[in-house]
Design an enzyme around this catalytic site. Structure first.
Site, PDB file in Angstrom:
ATOM      1  N   LYS A   1       0.849  -1.189   0.000  1.00 10.95           N
ATOM      2  CA  LYS A   1       0.000   0.000   0.000  1.00 10.95           C
ATOM      3  C   LYS A   1       0.888   1.244   0.000  1.00 10.95           C
ATOM      4  CE  LYS A   1      -4.535   0.414   2.117  1.00 10.95           C
ATOM      5  NZ  LYS A   1      -5.259   0.503   3.400  1.00 10.95           N
TER       6      LYS A   1
HETATM    7  O1  G3P Z   1      -7.779   1.311   5.515  1.00 11.10           O
HETATM    8  C1  G3P Z   1      -8.120   2.276   4.588  1.00 11.10           C
HETATM    9  C2  G3P Z   1      -9.452   2.915   4.873  1.00 11.10           C
HETATM   10  O2  G3P Z   1     -10.480   1.966   4.738  1.00 11.10           O
HETATM   11  C3  G3P Z   1      -9.525   3.529   6.251  1.00 11.10           C
HETATM   12  O3  G3P Z   1     -10.587   4.416   6.234  1.00 11.10           O
HETATM   13  O4  G3P Z   1     -11.730   6.425   7.087  1.00 11.10           O
HETATM   14  O5  G3P Z   1     -12.085   4.217   8.228  1.00 11.10           O
HETATM   15  O6  G3P Z   1      -9.879   5.379   8.460  1.00 11.10           O
HETATM   16  P1  G3P Z   1     -11.092   5.140   7.578  1.00 11.10           P
END
Ligand code: G3P
Length: 218
Positions: free
Chosen positions: A83
């Site tokens: 990533k």
């Molecule tokens: O892991 C990447 C993404 O899905 C994280 O999103 O906004 O839940 O931190 P968030």
């Protein structure tokens, strides 16, 4: 549509794997930090539970550092997807990683031009974040529609991995738009299966069956 679990928590991954519903896992530095464990150990344990793409994020922000981390991470297991953040130095590294056949997931994508750049440079996946738009009263899903249209226009092989999912409607909308992958918290995965009318209906079936069932059929 593939379902990935967005977590570094081994118990959640093991639990979800029992449903046979997850095709991969995505982690990020915040999710890993919650576990308070060695990153590589977590990744190795995940590879033993899920036989699918497992995203592991670099933390360098210069191209040479990203490349160094990427080759290290890729060596851990064949299923590791590196990533890389959607930054200029990340794009320099992406070009080389694509040439070297390293699977990549370009993360922190917040507009369709970023997704277009990543696709042109050969990213395996792009991760547009929808929930963080919704968190600030914008419509994250509009971005998915734009990226899906652009990728279809040019037959890009890069897969749309919808990330930052907050609830089951995000999964529905991502599927309607033809996104390849939805990565979601364990809680959302569990919510996908539930409907109150299913529970009410089953209760009624079983109550009615009780009226006619022979003792051996109870
Ligand atoms: O892991 C990447 C993404 O899905 C994280 O999103 O906004 O839940 O931190 P968030």
């Amino acid at each position: 549509m593939k379902f990935f679990l967005d977590t570094a928590n081994i118990d959640e991954i093991r639990n979800a794997a029992e449903y046979g519903l997850i095709d991969g896992v995505t982690t990020n530095p915040s999710l890993v930090s919650k576990e308070g464990r060695d990153f590589r150990e977590i990744l190795l344990e995940i590879t033993r539970i899920v036989d699918g793409p497992i995203s592991a994020e670099v933390v360098s922000t210069d191209a040479s550092g990203i490349l160094r981390e990427a080759y290290d991470l890729a060596k851990i297991h064949k299923n590791i997807v590196v990533k890389v953040p959607m930054i200029k130095e990340g794009m320099k590294a992406l070009k080389q990683l694509s040439k070297d056949g390293i699977k990549t997931n370009i993360t922190l994508v917040f507009n369709s031009n970023q997704a277009l750049v990543a696709a042109k440079l050969g990213a395996t996946y792009v991760s547009p974040f929808v929930g963080r738009f919704d968190d600030i009263s914008e419509v994250g899903m509009d971005l998915i529609g734009d990226i899906a249209q652009i990728f279809a226009n040019y037959q890009f092989s890069t897969q749309i991995l919808v990330a930052s999912i907050r609830h089951p409607l995000h999964v529905r909308e991502a599927a309607l738009l033809g996104a390849h992958v939805a990565t979601m918290p364990f809680k959302v995965l569990e919510q996908l299966l539930k409907h109150p009318l299913t529970d009410i209906g089953l209760e009624r079936f079983l109550k009615d069956w009780e009226k006619v069932a022979k003792p051996s059929q109870r």
